[in-house]
Scaffold this active site. Structure first.
Site, PDB file in Angstrom:
ATOM      1  N   ARG A  35       1.282  -1.166  -0.263  1.00 42.08           N
ATOM      2  CA  ARG A  35       0.257  -0.361   0.093  1.00 42.08           C
ATOM      3  C   ARG A  35       0.991   0.897   0.308  1.00 42.08           C
ATOM      4  O   ARG A  35       0.294   2.152  -0.014  1.00 42.08           O
ATOM      5  CB  ARG A  35      -1.367   0.113   1.072  1.00 42.08           C
ATOM      6  CG  ARG A  35      -1.811  -0.883   1.123  1.00 42.08           C
ATOM      7  CD  ARG A  35      -3.451  -0.869   2.083  1.00 42.08           C
ATOM      8  NE  ARG A  35      -4.656  -1.981   1.976  1.00 42.08           N
ATOM      9  CZ  ARG A  35      -5.419  -2.274   2.476  1.00 42.08           C
ATOM     10  NH1 ARG A  35      -4.516  -2.257   3.947  1.00 42.08           N
ATOM     11  NH2 ARG A  35      -6.016  -3.311   2.125  1.00 42.08           N
ATOM     12  N   LYS A 218     -19.780 -16.874   0.269  1.00 39.96           N
ATOM     13  CA  LYS A 218     -21.137 -16.870   0.688  1.00 39.96           C
ATOM     14  C   LYS A 218     -21.734 -15.936  -0.635  1.00 39.96           C
ATOM     15  O   LYS A 218     -21.370 -14.596  -1.279  1.00 39.96           O
ATOM     16  CB  LYS A 218     -21.450 -16.341   1.922  1.00 39.96           C
ATOM     17  CG  LYS A 218     -20.977 -16.813   3.084  1.00 39.96           C
ATOM     18  CD  LYS A 218     -21.133 -15.682   4.106  1.00 39.96           C
ATOM     19  CE  LYS A 218     -21.488 -16.780   4.818  1.00 39.96           C
ATOM     20  NZ  LYS A 218     -21.257 -16.051   6.790  1.00 39.96           N
ATOM     21  N   GLY A 374     -10.365  -8.420  -1.440  1.00 39.27           N
ATOM     22  CA  GLY A 374     -10.354  -9.560  -0.266  1.00 39.27           C
ATOM     23  C   GLY A 374      -8.779 -10.950  -0.789  1.00 39.27           C
ATOM     24  O   GLY A 374      -7.995 -10.160  -1.509  1.00 39.27           O
ATOM     25  N   GLY A 397     -12.582  -3.867  -0.037  1.00 42.55           N
ATOM     26  CA  GLY A 397     -14.513  -3.391   0.326  1.00 42.55           C
ATOM     27  C   GLY A 397     -14.754  -2.373  -0.947  1.00 42.55           C
ATOM     28  O   GLY A 397     -16.111  -2.329  -1.666  1.00 42.55           O
TER      29      GLY A 397
HETATM   30  P1  AMP Z   1     -14.872 -14.398   0.033  1.00 42.99           P
HETATM   31  O1  AMP Z   1     -14.701 -12.772   0.749  1.00 42.99           O
HETATM   32  O2  AMP Z   1     -16.420 -13.677   0.468  1.00 42.99           O
HETATM   33  O3  AMP Z   1     -14.306 -14.243  -1.142  1.00 42.99           O
HETATM   34  O4  AMP Z   1     -14.767 -15.299   0.584  1.00 42.99           O
HETATM   35  C1  AMP Z   1     -13.645 -16.334   0.763  1.00 42.99           C
HETATM   36  C2  AMP Z   1     -13.587 -17.685   1.681  1.00 42.99           C
HETATM   37  O5  AMP Z   1     -14.330 -18.688   0.813  1.00 42.99           O
HETATM   38  C3  AMP Z   1     -11.898 -17.978   1.429  1.00 42.99           C
HETATM   39  O6  AMP Z   1     -11.930 -17.944   2.665  1.00 42.99           O
HETATM   40  C4  AMP Z   1     -12.306 -19.322   1.223  1.00 42.99           C
HETATM   41  O7  AMP Z   1     -11.651 -19.983   1.860  1.00 42.99           O
HETATM   42  C5  AMP Z   1     -13.785 -19.569   1.330  1.00 42.99           C
HETATM   43  N1  AMP Z   1     -13.910 -20.953   0.308  1.00 42.99           N
HETATM   44  C6  AMP Z   1     -13.904 -20.686  -0.934  1.00 42.99           C
HETATM   45  N2  AMP Z   1     -14.751 -22.163  -1.761  1.00 42.99           N
HETATM   46  C7  AMP Z   1     -15.148 -22.467  -0.241  1.00 42.99           C
HETATM   47  C8  AMP Z   1     -16.181 -23.968   0.067  1.00 42.99           C
HETATM   48  N3  AMP Z   1     -16.072 -24.960  -1.230  1.00 42.99           N
HETATM   49  N4  AMP Z   1     -16.122 -24.278   1.150  1.00 42.99           N
HETATM   50  C9  AMP Z   1     -15.847 -23.196   2.176  1.00 42.99           C
HETATM   51  N5  AMP Z   1     -15.569 -21.592   2.266  1.00 42.99           N
HETATM   52  C10 AMP Z   1     -14.733 -21.995   1.471  1.00 42.99           C
END
Ligand code: AMP
Length: 416
Positions: A35, A218, A374, A397
């Site tokens: 950064r 999610k 992220g 974000g």
């Molecule tokens: P996000 O912040 O929504 O981009 O989510 C990132 C996180 O999603 C990472 O820590 C990954 O380990 C997790 N992730 C990816 N695929 C899976 C999965 N199949 N089951 C659980 N967590 C997951």
């Protein structure tokens, strides 16, 4: 709004909001200076143009002034990267004399802006059992004192430059409110400009076909992006933990996989909307499942609609990678947000690794590829592909909100 390339900084003092929110270890050593390095071109440009710098940032989320959140720990590194001495103001609200004494070529770094509640404009120290009325009064009080806080920062300088894309989604004193003190002398720094240009190549004027690759944990955290992008893209590749909510929504069995039952309806709406708009939703037929959330767990490849009880989806299957390749190879613009599996565990990083490689290959053939938000940035860095894609966004974000179609306060304040 002015342009940093054409603005005459000669003899001017520029107050520059940067994002120096870098990670520090227990001994206050910087563990990743990305950064800081990202803001250097803007700072050097102003110095080369005959200006003096007042540099301001936040570091972490302090509740009160505290040693571990002090920006004094980064002075040496900024100095090294800029190649000139950097003075430090130990209180961002008491820097009048130091700012007034600055000569062209001088640099003054202000202490963490968030040592004051006024930076964010949110009350602090409220009792947990405070009544609604007390909360309202505290909020009004901090909003009132925020005016003087902002005016003080503005009083140090002749012009304002915002180069902190990472906080552009916040309407804070230094990221947005201060701009009004410089109606004719405000501008973006190079990092801000680069971020906006890169994201606009996906959301405003993309070259088609456009593919959005959305992974991560999610559906609920990606819904805003999907809704905004569904009118703009040709394909959406869904990966990561999000897959299983879609599987369940379509009547499949998800075993112990991550699944948001309250998003089933949302998933069905997304599928219906994609169909209506002619957007191709790309899911693999198979997934890699494990019998525990553990790198050493037993694993197997199964049909994604029929995950055995006690097993959970952890990664994309090789057959999905082949499917992605066809889509990515036929795209001219690709956005990637969110890992394709539990990439932090080496045995389940194959899908994420493969996606990084596909994007690198597409970039080499002239496709515009943007990676951001992220964990996708962590993944592309970890896998060593960061310099093989067109642009890696520094703003987690902020980038996500921009992709959702929200006008970011930090951008709006400069433009209006
Ligand atoms: P996000 O912040 O929504 O981009 O989510 C990132 C996180 O999603 C990472 O820590 C990954 O380990 C997790 N992730 C990816 N695929 C899976 C999965 N199949 N089951 C659980 N967590 C997951």
């Amino acid at each position: 709004m002015k342009n940093i390339d054409t603005y005459d900084f000669t003899g001017k003092k520029a107050i520059v909001r940067v994002d120096f929110n870098v990670p520090l270890d227990a001994d206050f050593n910087i563990t990743d200076d990305t950064r800081i390095r990202a803001a250097i071109p803007t700072l050097k440009k102003i110095l080369a143009g005959g200006g003096a710098l007042i540099v301001m940032s936040h570091l972490g989320k302090p509740k009160d002034p505290a040693e571990k959140f002090s920006l004094k720990h980064i002075v040496a590194r900024v100095q090294e990267l800029l190649g000139v001495p950097v003075q430090f103001a130990p209180d961002c609200q008491k820097a009048d004399e130091q700012a007034a004494a600055l000569k062209p070529g001088d640099v003054l770094l202000l202490e963490n802006l968030r040592f004051y509640a006024e930076e964010e404009g949110k009350p602090r120290g409220l009792a947990e059992d405070a009544s609604e009325e007390e909360k309202k009064a505290a909020k009004a009080a901090v909003k009132e004192s925020q005016k003087a806080f902002t005016a003080k920062l503005a009083s140090y300088a002749d012009c304002y430059v915002n180069d902190a894309f990472g906080t552009a989604h916040r309407a804070h004193a230094s990221t947005s409110l201060i701009a009004k003190y410089f109606p004719k002398d405000k501008m973006f720094g190079y990092l801000m400009e680069a971020e906006i240009t890169a994201i606009d190549k996906v959301v405003k004027n993309p070259v088609h076909p456009v593919t959005a690759v959305l992974g991560g944990a999610k559906v609920s955290s990606k819904i805003g992006i999907i809704e905004n992008l569904i009118d703009k893209v040709d394909n959406i590749i869904i990966g990561g933990g999000m897959v299983y909510t879609f599987v369940k929504a379509q009547g499949g069995k998800v075993g112990k996989s991550l699944c948001e039952d309250d998003q089933i309806e949302t998933a069905l709406n997304i599928l219906a909307k994609a169909k209506e708009k002619g957007v191709k939703m790309v899911f693999g037929e198979e997934v890699v499942v494990a019998d525990a959330f553990d790198n050493e767990a037993k694993s197997q490849v199964v049909n994604k609609m029929d995950i055995p009880d006690g097993w959970m989806g952890m990664d994309a299957a090789p057959s999905s990678v082949a499917l992605w390749k066809e889509v990515i190879d036929n795209s001219k613009t690709v956005l990637w947000n969110g890992p394709m599996g539990v990439f932090e565990m080496s045995n389940f990083a194959t899908g994420t690794n493969a996606m990084a490689r596909l994007l690198a290959e597409a970039t080499a053939k002239g496709t515009f590829t943007l990676v951001g938000g992220g964990d996708s940035v962590a993944a592309i860095n970890q896998l060593g592909y960061a310099d093989k894609v067109s642009y890696v966004s520094t703003g987690g974000g902020a980038m996500l909100e921009y992709l959702e179609g929200i006008e970011l306060p930090g951008i709006k304040a400069i433009r209006e």
